[in-house]
Write an enzyme that holds these catalytic residues in place. Structure first.
Site, PDB file in Angstrom:
ATOM      1  N   ASP A 296       0.873  -1.173   0.000  1.00 23.00           N
ATOM      2  CA  ASP A 296       0.000   0.000   0.000  1.00 23.00           C
ATOM      3  C   ASP A 296       0.921   1.238   0.000  1.00 23.00           C
ATOM      4  O   ASP A 296       2.123   1.133  -0.262  1.00 23.00           O
ATOM      5  CB  ASP A 296      -0.929  -0.048   1.220  1.00 23.00           C
ATOM      6  N   ASP A 409      -5.800   3.009  -7.025  1.00 21.98           N
ATOM      7  CA  ASP A 409      -6.780   3.249  -5.966  1.00 21.98           C
ATOM      8  C   ASP A 409      -7.179   4.730  -5.982  1.00 21.98           C
ATOM      9  O   ASP A 409      -6.615   5.540  -6.725  1.00 21.98           O
ATOM     10  CB  ASP A 409      -6.149   2.870  -4.624  1.00 21.98           C
ATOM     11  N   GLU A 412     -11.868   7.545  -8.112  1.00 22.17           N
ATOM     12  CA  GLU A 412     -13.234   7.913  -8.498  1.00 22.17           C
ATOM     13  C   GLU A 412     -13.323   9.251  -9.235  1.00 22.17           C
ATOM     14  O   GLU A 412     -14.285   9.404 -10.000  1.00 22.17           O
ATOM     15  CB  GLU A 412     -14.136   7.933  -7.252  1.00 22.17           C
ATOM     16  N   ARG A 492     -10.123   0.288  -8.120  1.00 15.86           N
ATOM     17  CA  ARG A 492     -11.300   0.447  -7.262  1.00 15.86           C
ATOM     18  C   ARG A 492     -12.461   1.025  -8.065  1.00 15.86           C
ATOM     19  O   ARG A 492     -13.519   0.419  -8.173  1.00 15.86           O
ATOM     20  CB  ARG A 492     -10.979   1.336  -6.063  1.00 15.86           C
TER      21      ARG A 492
END
Length: 834
Positions: A296, A409, A412, A492
């Site tokens: 991560d 990630d 959006e 994602r």
């Protein structure tokens, strides 16, 4: 040719769930064998209606129809969708549908010819077509509906006046039908009373609401705030065929590299390379299979993309080499947001500004948001220059870290500011459209302003494409960095067709039993949407897991297509070796079950890539005539042959399992559980076991683990010794497939080997290699186990030569061994007789 019928009906139209109905009339109707076009003119009192409109109806295949409504005189935004290659030339067949165009008031009716079922009927809903509010509805042939995501809700959609909102939002995972989350998929599958099915896609990336109702009849009504209306309608003989037609339209899913089918470990909170190494070594030392370790954002310098923390992760490159030396792989995260500070020495920012790749605000300045490194700017992945810039920096990082895949990630895109660092021009109708969808928060919540400029496009139109476009650009970059190799990208945010380039995980699930259970319908839905490589964070991401929950989640997760244990910063460690030796033994056993089945799963991914057949299926896919399967979302099928029935409740020692009308056997003991009748069983489910069953009629190639060797996905693919596990059906027949290639090449013409296994009712298995198979991938069958073999057996032979066997006439289980059957180039035959 297409059946066109024109009908004139006079009635008053009403638009459900928002807005007044607008009546249009069709003029200048032109028909050809495959298309119909018309001008649609708003009738008196149209108000803000756009008029005239252009209607184009196109018969794309015998089973697929496209209805497109645009502004006749002015160009409007359309999804910049990269059309997949068309279907291979097929033998002409009669069309399955007839289209009735109602000219006044305008409406469209699509009917299945074979049984006269109406699958699309807009008569009662009307057409609304304004600049920022477009709507059309349809009556459905039944209320059995699936799709319309991404959300975390039961599989079968509740039709009782429900609203589904599509607007990609990165802030949190939430349970509830129709609540907008990370992805937008305006596609549904409707199961008809005959067992046939239809599907509808609205290719539109704007914010939208989709209203479901079943009073006075089942219906779906679409409301979107921009773009155009571009519907594709799919008529299948089964729900499985609709799924295949859908991915034919949007593009088949990517074929994953074999290593990505292995078990994977990750966490946010690997705070240095030493910690990563200790976790990996604990897995190796305790013989728990693992194929991939992930990073991560911990590994970055100040959480900045394309950098490595030279203090805590100084040895990361050596650790990646260590992984590779053991046949394992490495994947790291990248967020799209780029750290922004004027006059910064951060070269990634400077080069991006020079290339003008960042999204701008309404005034023309850089749109500044806030993500992990602080203030940030956002690449415009729809701009042609961005791909080269992104590829350059990925290649820069690749020189330091020999990564095998990329995790994208926060795309959006998510920002910790609502809109931007200076807000948004709230007076703009783009920020507050006259029709405001039912988003969980606001349209700007944790994202960027809708007035943002993506060069010649508006974020108002393209927001839902952000992660989708990043996946495409990342795919292109990996192709350049690793030519000849399949790519692996985990995203994602997702949209229609994301599965062509990327896998998906279900985001920030909580370590709760409810979120564990919700992952099952999520698997089925994502496969329906053409994203088969999917899974939830095993044991949960957010919050501390516990022993029982992690055992049950690991058991289910071992059968996720994408199987990764990952959790959040400061949460307790939850990898399989973190719970003590007794728990580790339970988790090791279920992970080994996954590895035994990797050949079966891999063939299913190959089949999915070629035909679109989902890897994970709801029971309704295989049993569309059985109403008891319609709402079953606590068990699922892998392919058409393996049924996984996890335990999803705390403290449960038994599980309610529905067995459809077929023979069902325990996958590993071969014991017959159900004998061709619909049965609900309260089945034992001790903490150390997940119930997995095989459907009668299937033969599964498995690779059993060898003493002293811990498998990887690649070692399973390379294994020369295969066991066949078969289960005869009510006709005493069964079949299966073995597929082997190198597991990594992206060449469509790559060498491969495929063999078919056919068992017939008079006691015989034929092993039939496919012509053109490559000898380097021939395998050897050294053991066969068959269930539901009934009678008294005296002889078993391979190609006429008797072999050793055991047989239980009480259980109907036959086991034979002591032979070596090559799967090519010649046919072989196994026989047994009374």
């Amino acid at each position: 040719c297409m059946m066109w019928t024109t009908v004139v009906l006079l009635f008053v139209l009403s638009l459900s769930q928002g807005g007044d109905a607008l009546s249009y009339e069709a003029f200048n109707v032109t028909r050809t064998q495959e298309t119909i076009t018309a001008s649609l003119v708003a009738r008196a009192g149209g108000g803000a209606a756009i008029s005239p409109l252009l209607l184009t109806i196109t018969q794309t295949t015998e089973s697929t129809l496209r209805i497109k409504i645009t502004d006749l005189n002015n160009e409007r935004y359309e999804v910049p969708y990269p059309e997949p290659e068309g279907p291979a030339q097929r033998e002409w067949r009669a069309y399955r549908y007839a289209v009735n165009l109602i000219e006044s008031p305008f409406a469209i009716i699509v009917t299945r010819i074979s049984d006269n079922t109406t699958v699309f009927d807009s008569q009662q809903h009307g057409l609304l077509y304004e600049d920022q509010h477009l709507s059309l509805g349809t009556q459905l042939p039944s209320d059995v509906l699936y799709g319309l995501g991404e959300d975390a809700a039961p599989l079968k959609r509740d039709m009782n006046n429900k609203r589904h909102t599509l607007w990609n939002e990165g802030c949190g995972y939430v349970l509830g039908q129709g609540l907008n989350m990370y992805g937008s998929h305006p596609f549904y599958l409707n199961l008809e009373k005959s067992g046939k099915a239809n599907g509808v896609l609205l290719m539109n990336s704007n914010a939208m609401d989709i209203f479901l109702s079943k009073d006075p009849y089942p219906s779906v009504t679409w409301h979107t705030v921009g773009g155009i209306l571009d519907f594709s309608i799919f008529l299948g003989e089964s729900p499985l065929e609709v799924s295949q037609l859908y991915t034919e339209r949007i593009g088949r899913p990517f074929l994953p590299p074999i290593w990505s089918l292995g078990f994977q470990i990750s966490r946010w909170g690997y705070n240095n390379t030493g910690y990563m190494r200790s976790v990996l070594d604990s897995m190796v030392d305790q013989d728990v299979p693992v194929d991939v370790q992930w990073n991560d954002i911990d590994y970055m310098h100040e959480k900045e993309d394309f950098t490595v923390d030279k203090t805590n992760f100084a040895g990361l490159s050596d650790h990646v080499d260590y992984l590779h030396s053991m046949g394992k792989r490495y994947v790291m995260i990248l967020d799209p947001a780029i750290f922004y500070e004027p006059d910064s020495s951060y070269e990634v920012l400077a080069s991006g500004m020079a290339a003008d790749v960042f999204i701008r605000n309404v005034s023309g300045g850089l749109l500044v948001g806030n993500v992990w490194p602080g203030d940030t700017v956002f690449p415009d992945f729809l701009h042609e220059k961005t791909a080269d810039w992104w590829t350059y920096w990925l290649s820069h990082l690749y020189k330091t870290l020999d990564f095998d895949g990329v995790w994208i990630d926060m795309n959006e895109p998510e920002s910790f500011y609502d809109g931007s660092s200076v807000g948004c021009p709230w007076e703009s109708p783009l920020e507050k459209p006259p029709y405001y969808p039912g988003v969980r928060n606001s349209l700007q919540f944790h994202t960027i302003c809708l007035t943002s400029r993506q060069h010649h496009l508006l974020h108002y139109d393209t927001h839902n494409l952000y992660g989708w476009s990043e996946a495409q650009v990342t795919h292109r970059a990996l192709k350049a960095l690793r030519p000849g190799n399949r790519t692996f990208i985990l995203t994602r945010s997702n949209f229609v067709g994301s599965g062509r380039w990327a896998a998906h995980w279900t985001g920030d699930v909580h370590s709760t039993w409810a979120d564990l259970a919700a992952s099952v319908p999520a698997l089925i839905n994502m496969n329906l949407f053409g994203i088969p490589m999917v899974g939830a964070d095993i044991c949960g991401f957010d919050g501390d897991s516990n022993t029982e929950l992690c055992i049950r989640w690991s058991q289910l997760g071992a059968f996720y297509p994408f199987s990764r244990n990952h959790n959040t910063l400061f949460a307790r460690p939850q990898e399989p070796t973190a719970w003590g030796t007794e728990v580790t033994a339970i988790l090791r056993d279920v992970i080994l079950q996954r590895y035994r089945l990797i050949l079966y799963m891999y063939e299913r991914f190959v089949r999915n890539h070629v035909t679109g057949e989902p890897v994970v299926q709801g029971l309704f896919m295989q049993y569309p005539d059985d109403p008891f399967t319609f709402d079953k979302d606590r068990q699922f099928l892998i392919g058409d042959s393996i049924m996984v029935c996890p335990t999803l409740e705390q403290g449960a020692e038994t599980t309610w399992i529905y067995f459809p009308d077929d023979f069902w056997h325990d996958l590993w003991t071969l014991e017959k559980i159900s004998t061709g009748k619909q049965v609900v069983v309260h089945y034992p489910s001790p903490l150390n076991k997940i119930n997995v069953f095989a459907r009668g009629g299937t033969i599964i190639p498995v690779v059993m683990e060898e003493e002293g060797r811990v498998p990887t996905a690649e070692s399973v693919l390379d294994s020369t010794n295969i066991t066949l596990i078969g289960f005869l059906d009510i006709k005493s027949e069964a079949s299966g497939v073995l597929y082997v290639d190198d597991g990594v090449s992206d060449d469509p013409g790559r060498p491969y080997h495929r063999a078919v296994f056919n068992a017939v009712h008079y006691g015989r298995i034929d092993i039939l290699p496919e012509k053109g198979s490559s000898p380097q991938y021939y395998r050897h069958i050294t053991s066969i186990k068959m269930g539901s073999v009934w009678g008294t057996l005296y002889t078993v032979s391979v190609d006429g030569v008797k072999v050793d066997f055991t047989y239980s006439d009480e259980q109907g289980i036959l086991h034979l061994w002591g032979f070596d059957i090559p799967t090519g180039p010649d046919n072989h035959r196994v026989e047994w007789c009374c």
